[in-house]
Design a protein around this motif. Sequence first.
Motif, PDB file in Angstrom:
ATOM      1  N   MET A 165       0.842  -1.189   0.000  1.00  0.00           N
ATOM      2  CA  MET A 165       0.000   0.000   0.000  1.00  0.00           C
ATOM      3  C   MET A 165       0.880   1.242   0.000  1.00  0.00           C
ATOM      4  N   SER A 166       0.553   2.199  -0.850  1.00  0.00           N
ATOM      5  CA  SER A 166       1.380   3.405  -0.896  1.00  0.00           C
ATOM      6  C   SER A 166       1.151   4.250   0.348  1.00  0.00           C
ATOM      7  N   ASP A 167       2.131   5.080   0.640  1.00  0.00           N
ATOM      8  CA  ASP A 167       2.024   5.894   1.838  1.00  0.00           C
ATOM      9  C   ASP A 167       0.910   6.922   1.744  1.00  0.00           C
ATOM     10  N   ALA A 168       0.698   7.422   0.510  1.00  0.00           N
ATOM     11  CA  ALA A 168      -0.379   8.395   0.315  1.00  0.00           C
ATOM     12  C   ALA A 168      -1.717   7.780   0.707  1.00  0.00           C
ATOM     13  N   LEU A 169      -1.906   6.568   0.202  1.00  0.00           N
ATOM     14  CA  LEU A 169      -3.162   5.876   0.485  1.00  0.00           C
ATOM     15  C   LEU A 169      -3.319   5.657   1.985  1.00  0.00           C
ATOM     16  N   LEU A 170      -2.209   5.324   2.605  1.00  0.00           N
ATOM     17  CA  LEU A 170      -2.238   5.032   4.031  1.00  0.00           C
ATOM     18  C   LEU A 170      -2.591   6.284   4.841  1.00  0.00           C
ATOM     19  N   SER A 171      -2.014   7.422   4.441  1.00  0.00           N
ATOM     20  CA  SER A 171      -2.316   8.629   5.217  1.00  0.00           C
ATOM     21  C   SER A 171      -3.749   9.096   4.964  1.00  0.00           C
ATOM     22  N   ILE A 172      -4.259   8.807   3.759  1.00  0.00           N
ATOM     23  CA  ILE A 172      -5.674   9.105   3.514  1.00  0.00           C
ATOM     24  C   ILE A 172      -6.543   8.247   4.432  1.00  0.00           C
ATOM     25  N   LEU A 173      -6.163   6.977   4.540  1.00  0.00           N
ATOM     26  CA  LEU A 173      -6.927   6.056   5.383  1.00  0.00           C
ATOM     27  C   LEU A 173      -6.940   6.514   6.834  1.00  0.00           C
ATOM     28  N   VAL A 174      -5.778   6.930   7.320  1.00  0.00           N
ATOM     29  CA  VAL A 174      -5.681   7.370   8.707  1.00  0.00           C
ATOM     30  C   VAL A 174      -6.587   8.568   8.939  1.00  0.00           C
ATOM     31  N   SER A 175      -6.504   9.514   8.014  1.00  0.00           N
ATOM     32  CA  SER A 175      -7.329  10.705   8.140  1.00  0.00           C
ATOM     33  C   SER A 175      -8.815  10.347   8.030  1.00  0.00           C
ATOM     34  N   ALA A 176      -9.137   9.370   7.182  1.00  0.00           N
ATOM     35  CA  ALA A 176     -10.525   8.919   7.041  1.00  0.00           C
ATOM     36  C   ALA A 176     -11.043   8.297   8.332  1.00  0.00           C
ATOM     37  N   LEU A 177     -10.144   7.601   9.032  1.00  0.00           N
ATOM     38  CA  LEU A 177     -10.559   6.969  10.289  1.00  0.00           C
ATOM     39  C   LEU A 177     -10.959   8.014  11.326  1.00  0.00           C
ATOM     40  N   VAL A 178     -10.167   9.081  11.404  1.00  0.00           N
ATOM     41  CA  VAL A 178     -10.478  10.135  12.368  1.00  0.00           C
ATOM     42  C   VAL A 178     -11.799  10.818  12.012  1.00  0.00           C
ATOM     43  N   LEU A 179     -11.922  11.176  10.733  1.00  0.00           N
ATOM     44  CA  LEU A 179     -13.158  11.838  10.295  1.00  0.00           C
ATOM     45  C   LEU A 179     -14.366  10.921  10.483  1.00  0.00           C
ATOM     46  N   GLY A 180     -14.180   9.648  10.111  1.00  0.00           N
ATOM     47  CA  GLY A 180     -15.269   8.684  10.257  1.00  0.00           C
ATOM     48  C   GLY A 180     -15.699   8.536  11.704  1.00  0.00           C
ATOM     49  N   SER A 181     -14.729   8.552  12.611  1.00  0.00           N
ATOM     50  CA  SER A 181     -15.054   8.450  14.041  1.00  0.00           C
ATOM     51  C   SER A 181     -15.875   9.651  14.478  1.00  0.00           C
ATOM     52  N   LEU A 182     -15.392  10.835  14.078  1.00  0.00           N
ATOM     53  CA  LEU A 182     -16.107  12.068  14.421  1.00  0.00           C
ATOM     54  C   LEU A 182     -17.535  12.036  13.890  1.00  0.00           C
ATOM     55  N   TYR A 183     -17.679  11.692  12.608  1.00  0.00           N
ATOM     56  CA  TYR A 183     -19.009  11.729  12.001  1.00  0.00           C
ATOM     57  C   TYR A 183     -19.918  10.643  12.555  1.00  0.00           C
ATOM     58  N   SER A 184     -19.356   9.475  12.854  1.00  0.00           N
ATOM     59  CA  SER A 184     -20.241   8.421  13.360  1.00  0.00           C
ATOM     60  C   SER A 184     -20.765   8.790  14.751  1.00  0.00           C
ATOM     61  N   LEU A 185     -19.929   9.448  15.564  1.00  0.00           N
ATOM     62  CA  LEU A 185     -20.401   9.861  16.884  1.00  0.00           C
ATOM     63  C   LEU A 185     -21.459  10.952  16.783  1.00  0.00           C
TER      64      LEU A 185
END
Lengths: 259, 289
Positions: B1-21
């Motif tokens: 997995m490329s690093d770009a993809l990985l950092s997008i994923l990490v950022s998506a996890l934070v946003l997803g957590s915020l939005y799901s709450l």
Amino acid sequence: MNADQETVSPLLRVSDLAAGYGRLPVVRSLSMDIAPGEALALLGPNGHGKTTALRAISGLGRISSGQIVFDGSDITGMPAYKVVNQGMMHVPQGNQLFPRLTVRENLTLAGGIPAARGQREETLEMVQGLFPKLLQRRGQLVGTLSGGERQMVAIGMGLMAKPKLLVLDEPTLGLAPKIRYEILETLHEVRRLGLSLIVADGDIEFLFELADRWHLVELGRIVSSGTTDIKPSHEEVMDMYVGSHPSSATNNIEGNKHV
Amino acid sequence: MSDALLSILVSALVLGSLYSLMASGLSLIWSTLGVFNYAHGALLLLGAYLIWTFSEKVGLPVLLAFAAAIPLLALLGMLLDLVAVRPFISRANGTLLVMVSTLAIANAVEGAAQLIWGPQNKQIKAVSTSTFALGDVKIASSTLIALALALVLVVGLITLLRKTKWGMAVRAVEQNRDMAMLVGIRPARIYAGVFAVASILACAAAFVYGTTTTITPTKGFEPLLTAFVVLVFGGSATLWGTLVGAFTIGLLEAGTTYWLGLQWSPVAVFLVLVLIMLVRPQGLVKGRS
């Protein structure tokens, strides 16, 4: 039964009840008594205040004036969630339960009021004995049941609350004659348990089979009353429903198409 | 997995957590009371400022500051129900009145926050600054904390609604308010409880938000709008849909931010909203009934 009424103090006394929606009075000056163990039928065309009266008595609808005394205490204006704990359970039509909860969950919810909670398991067994079908269907969502089954759940819920008085609104609405007969049989059983009943329904034969006395409700008032030991003739039934009110005659016929 | 993809994923996890709450609280209020709480962003804001105050001004450790803010926000949520929802909801055009009253509260809170905390950027200290290296990308432990918080609380809420007596009462009121009253349930109490629970979720969202970005008094509205998109996207019928929707929108936002720039992410999110409404108005996950 009639002799008892004079001596025993009534379980429910409704005096001069007026109720309605907003400023529109639907029930005006309605009074009635129910003795312990008695079954009372409310007859009359739809739209003349039977449901409004029942909703007012059980605390769901707003009361404009009058007094309601149940089992010795004044419950006028008491909200529905408290009235049920006094021993009066209002069972609306079977299509008004909790459709996305299972049969079992609907029944347990009704058995959850403080007055009934202690004997919930025993009552559940009793109700399932009365309606074996509910045991078969216990895991099924109520919204997926047939009309007759839903009505059984509704009556079962009424019993789960361990009431002294069961208020039934249109228990036979939309049901086939065979199912109506089953409901009638079960309600006879319920009466043998010593419960009092108020039943409003469009099916006069059903009501006369079930109840001791009847009141005819028209335009929000009781216009005539009687006992059910004398069966009314066809003309009398027609009279009750088409009414002697020339002004409301067409209304009445319209309102009773489902009968 | 490329690093770009990985950092997008990490950022998506934070946003997803915020939005799901945020979205699960909104969804709970929506399904039980049938109204949309426009002051939910204000709750988020208040939660973030409370945590910040407890941590920066009182000097509590961040986790303790978070714990102290939870009951306060639950109380504020119940107060919101008492003053902005309950007086209006049973009126003839209740939904509209509640929309106006909660919007008014949202504005008032924004103004109050300007007065109390000022317009400067505030950030809640991270619980821990440790990172995990995944390839060349470092994942902050706060990302994992955010994710764990969101998953535990949302799955906890689902369990609460499915398995407990309180949850059954909530579902009963949601399905038939009159019948619920007839079986002895007091709707006003259920509504207060629903607001308390939704506010606790908003407090957790505030913790995620405040530790990963800076807060100012105007920043409550954007997560609220995105949470609204999540509700439409995931379908409001089940919270599982909300959860899936939140992380999908989070991924979308992170992706557009990375490839197109920050200014494009709201465009993408609302484009998806329009598309979903056209193609699948019932949302991603269809409920029963």
